[in-house]
Design a protein around this motif. Structure first.
Motif, PDB file in Angstrom:
ATOM      1  N   THR A 122      10.186  65.962  43.671  1.00 40.79           N
ATOM      2  CA  THR A 122       9.793  66.836  42.567  1.00 40.79           C
ATOM      3  C   THR A 122      10.372  68.245  42.696  1.00 40.79           C
ATOM      4  O   THR A 122      10.401  68.993  41.714  1.00 40.79           O
ATOM      5  N   HIS A 123      10.815  68.610  43.894  1.00 37.98           N
ATOM      6  CA  HIS A 123      11.386  69.939  44.100  1.00 37.98           C
ATOM      7  C   HIS A 123      12.429  69.861  45.206  1.00 37.98           C
ATOM      8  O   HIS A 123      12.303  69.070  46.144  1.00 37.98           O
ATOM      9  N   VAL A 124      13.467  70.682  45.080  1.00 39.52           N
ATOM     10  CA  VAL A 124      14.526  70.743  46.087  1.00 39.52           C
ATOM     11  C   VAL A 124      14.836  72.208  46.390  1.00 39.52           C
ATOM     12  O   VAL A 124      14.916  73.038  45.481  1.00 39.52           O
ATOM     13  N   ASP A 125      14.977  72.515  47.661  1.00 34.51           N
ATOM     14  CA  ASP A 125      15.447  73.828  48.104  1.00 34.51           C
ATOM     15  C   ASP A 125      16.890  73.699  48.573  1.00 34.51           C
ATOM     16  O   ASP A 125      17.218  72.773  49.321  1.00 34.51           O
ATOM     17  N   GLU A 175      12.470  79.644  57.290  1.00 28.82           N
ATOM     18  CA  GLU A 175      11.635  78.454  57.392  1.00 28.82           C
ATOM     19  C   GLU A 175      11.174  78.042  56.001  1.00 28.82           C
ATOM     20  O   GLU A 175      11.122  78.855  55.073  1.00 28.82           O
ATOM     21  N   ILE A 176      10.873  76.775  55.861  1.00 27.11           N
ATOM     22  CA  ILE A 176      10.365  76.217  54.608  1.00 27.11           C
ATOM     23  C   ILE A 176       9.174  75.332  54.939  1.00 27.11           C
ATOM     24  O   ILE A 176       9.279  74.445  55.798  1.00 27.11           O
ATOM     25  N   GLY A 181      21.576  74.592  54.018  1.00 30.77           N
ATOM     26  CA  GLY A 181      21.106  73.221  53.941  1.00 30.77           C
ATOM     27  C   GLY A 181      20.392  72.906  52.649  1.00 30.77           C
ATOM     28  O   GLY A 181      20.385  73.685  51.690  1.00 30.77           O
ATOM     29  N   VAL A 182      19.770  71.725  52.647  1.00 34.16           N
ATOM     30  CA  VAL A 182      19.034  71.205  51.494  1.00 34.16           C
ATOM     31  C   VAL A 182      17.735  70.602  51.982  1.00 34.16           C
ATOM     32  O   VAL A 182      17.710  69.912  53.014  1.00 34.16           O
ATOM     33  N   VAL A 183      16.644  70.867  51.273  1.00 38.80           N
ATOM     34  CA  VAL A 183      15.373  70.201  51.551  1.00 38.80           C
ATOM     35  C   VAL A 183      14.910  69.486  50.296  1.00 38.80           C
ATOM     36  O   VAL A 183      14.751  70.107  49.234  1.00 38.80           O
ATOM     37  N   MET A 191      12.761  65.893  53.408  1.00 37.99           N
ATOM     38  CA  MET A 191      13.986  65.659  54.173  1.00 37.99           C
ATOM     39  C   MET A 191      14.782  66.957  54.228  1.00 37.99           C
ATOM     40  O   MET A 191      15.006  67.600  53.210  1.00 37.99           O
ATOM     41  N   ILE A 192      15.216  67.328  55.427  1.00 36.25           N
ATOM     42  CA  ILE A 192      16.152  68.441  55.601  1.00 36.25           C
ATOM     43  C   ILE A 192      17.530  67.845  55.852  1.00 36.25           C
ATOM     44  O   ILE A 192      17.701  67.016  56.746  1.00 36.25           O
ATOM     45  N   ALA A 193      18.505  68.252  55.044  1.00 38.79           N
ATOM     46  CA  ALA A 193      19.860  67.715  55.170  1.00 38.79           C
ATOM     47  C   ALA A 193      20.876  68.839  55.264  1.00 38.79           C
ATOM     48  O   ALA A 193      20.737  69.879  54.616  1.00 38.79           O
ATOM     49  N   THR A 194      21.886  68.628  56.099  1.00 39.86           N
ATOM     50  CA  THR A 194      23.023  69.532  56.196  1.00 39.86           C
ATOM     51  C   THR A 194      24.285  68.711  55.956  1.00 39.86           C
ATOM     52  O   THR A 194      24.215  67.528  55.604  1.00 39.86           O
ATOM     53  N   TYR A 195      25.446  69.316  56.171  1.00 38.41           N
ATOM     54  CA  TYR A 195      26.692  68.560  56.034  1.00 38.41           C
ATOM     55  C   TYR A 195      26.722  67.353  56.965  1.00 38.41           C
ATOM     56  O   TYR A 195      27.222  66.292  56.607  1.00 38.41           O
TER      57      TYR A 195
END
Length: 433
Positions: free
Chosen positions: A185-188, A312-313, A322-324, A332-336
């Motif tokens: 529902t939300h992305v950082d 921090e998130i 990154g992306v959360v 989920m925390i994602a990077t390259y």
């Protein structure tokens, strides 16, 4: 010495290829497949050859590099020497290149953002396949024009979001679409760069002999040369780039677009310092709202860069960029290069879904294959065009100073007409697409 102006109309009129544009002789993917077997080499022209462009030249160097173009003679000399075996023809003005190199199959455009659309669009209008660096264009209107043209004429296209070819992005997309964190529902999204700030120089030096400054300006309004713009600092300036969001948005928001099958946002708001008429901010927050898709409900996305970046998130320390993904079952925390599901104790028994997205043959290789055989690319303009529009709309919202409501069909901001001045731009004579 100033280079002579060459208008788009006279460019097309003087080119023998104009007959193709006026008629039905566009190089479609089908015609490309008929004219080039997988073992034949493409005839490619490289527009821009140094810095980021050098990697793109290297990426297609297995083909025939029949022409190279750059506004800096030093960069051009270096590239021609490096690829001396290619015997490439040299140009400073891509308009002249396109006029003379009638037999090329494709172009690689690696110029600053403000000349992406003129170089790419004119090439496509001559039936040439196109690889263009990110962001695809400098304005929202240009992105839509290039997307529609490439699709209509079935040209092989690819935007330079090279990380899209990496394995990690594929595994993230599979996990999110398999419901690893539930409904997102939300992305950082955040990037710890700060392309912004600066003032117009008041005492500019002479133009170096190796630099063709008028050609570097291209469609942008005339201004005096200064080293503060080159080779990379142009990203800070609205006339040439789009700040950090313009530089990095297509790389990181790409993952969100792919995983959630997003296309156009409906509302965009931005927070930052008072907008400067000349340069991007050193830090920016942009909030996007997207309608539901077949893999996600309506979703909000928050972009942050520069001094707006989080440390921090939700109480979780995060890396510099990154992306959360925030879902109903976790996040989920994602990077390259990797990703992590949180809270960790909840996902100790989690198993990755079956791999359904095949390994990429390579970002450049995808495009080369498409030019020859008509196969698809993963970042074709019909995908990367809407992604670029979304990125650029964040800057529109910031420069407007308030939330904007976006009608993607009509390509207009509906709640603030003054914002529409940033959807298109004025072109200097001789450079309009």
């Amino acid at each position: 010495m100033r280079q002579p102006s060459l208008s788009r109309r006279s460019f097309l009129r003087t080119s023998a290829a104009a007959a193709m544009v006026a008629g039905t002789g566009f190089h479609s993917l089908a015609s490309a497949a008929e004219s080039k077997s997988p073992n034949e080499l493409l005839d490619i022209a490289c527009i821009g050859v140094a810095n980021r462009a050098a990697e793109n030249v290297r990426g297609v160097s297995g083909q025939n590099l029949v022409a190279m173009c750059d506004i800096d003679d030093n960069y051009l000399n270096q590239a021609l020497k490096q690829y001396a075996d290619k015997k490439s023809n040299r140009y400073n003005d891509f308009r002249v290149l396109l006029d003379k190199e009638k037999s090329i199959d494709a172009v690689v455009v690696s110029t600053p953002d403000h000349t992406h659309a003129p170089a790419s669009m004119w090439a496509m209008q001559l039936g040439k396949h196109c690889y263009c660096e990110k962001p695809l264009t400098h304005t929202v209107h240009e992105a839509r024009e290039m997307t529609n043209y490439a699709v209509k004429h079935k040209l092989a296209t690819q935007m330079g979001t090279q990380i899209h070819a990496g394995d990690n992005y594929r595994r993230v997309v599979e996990a999110i679409q398999a419901g690893a964190v539930g409904d997102v529902t939300h992305v950082d999204v955040w990037v710890g760069k700060g392309w912004g700030g600066g003032t117009i120089p008041t005492d500019p030096p002479p133009v170096p002999k190796n630099v063709h400054w008028d050609l570097w300006l291209g469609p942008a309004a005339e201004r005096a040369y200064s080293p503060v713009y080159m080779p990379a600092q142009w990203r800070r300036w609205w006339d040439f780039g789009g700040g950090t969001l313009g530089d990095m948005g297509c790389h990181y928001i790409d993952l969100v677009f792919w995983a959630l099958k997003l296309k156009y946002p409906t509302k965009i708001g931005a927070e930052g310092p008072s907008p400067d008429p000349n340069t991007a901010p050193l830090g920016l927050t942009v909030n996007y709202t997207f309608p539901k898709t077949d893999v996600a409900p309506a979703v909000t996305m928050r972009w942050r860069d520069g001094d707006h970046c989080p440390r921090e998130i939700n109480g979780q320390a995060v890396p510099g960029s990154g992306v959360v993904f925030h879902g109903t079952k976790g996040m989920m925390i994602a990077t390259y290069g990797d990703f992590k599901l949180l809270p960790e104790d909840k996902f100790t028994d989690w198993k990755a879904p079956e791999q359904t997205i095949p390994r990429s043959i390579g970002h450049y290789e995808e495009w080369i294959k498409a030019c020859k055989e008509g196969t698809p690319t993963t970042c074709s303009f019909d995908y990367s065009g809407p992604l670029t529009e979304t990125v650029l709309l964040g800057n529109v919202a910031f420069r407007t100073g308030g939330p904007i409501e976006w009608d993607a069909k009509s390509l207009k901001v509906t709640n603030n007409d003054s914002a529409n001045q940033y959807i298109e731009r004025k072109y200097r004579e001789g450079w309009r697409i």
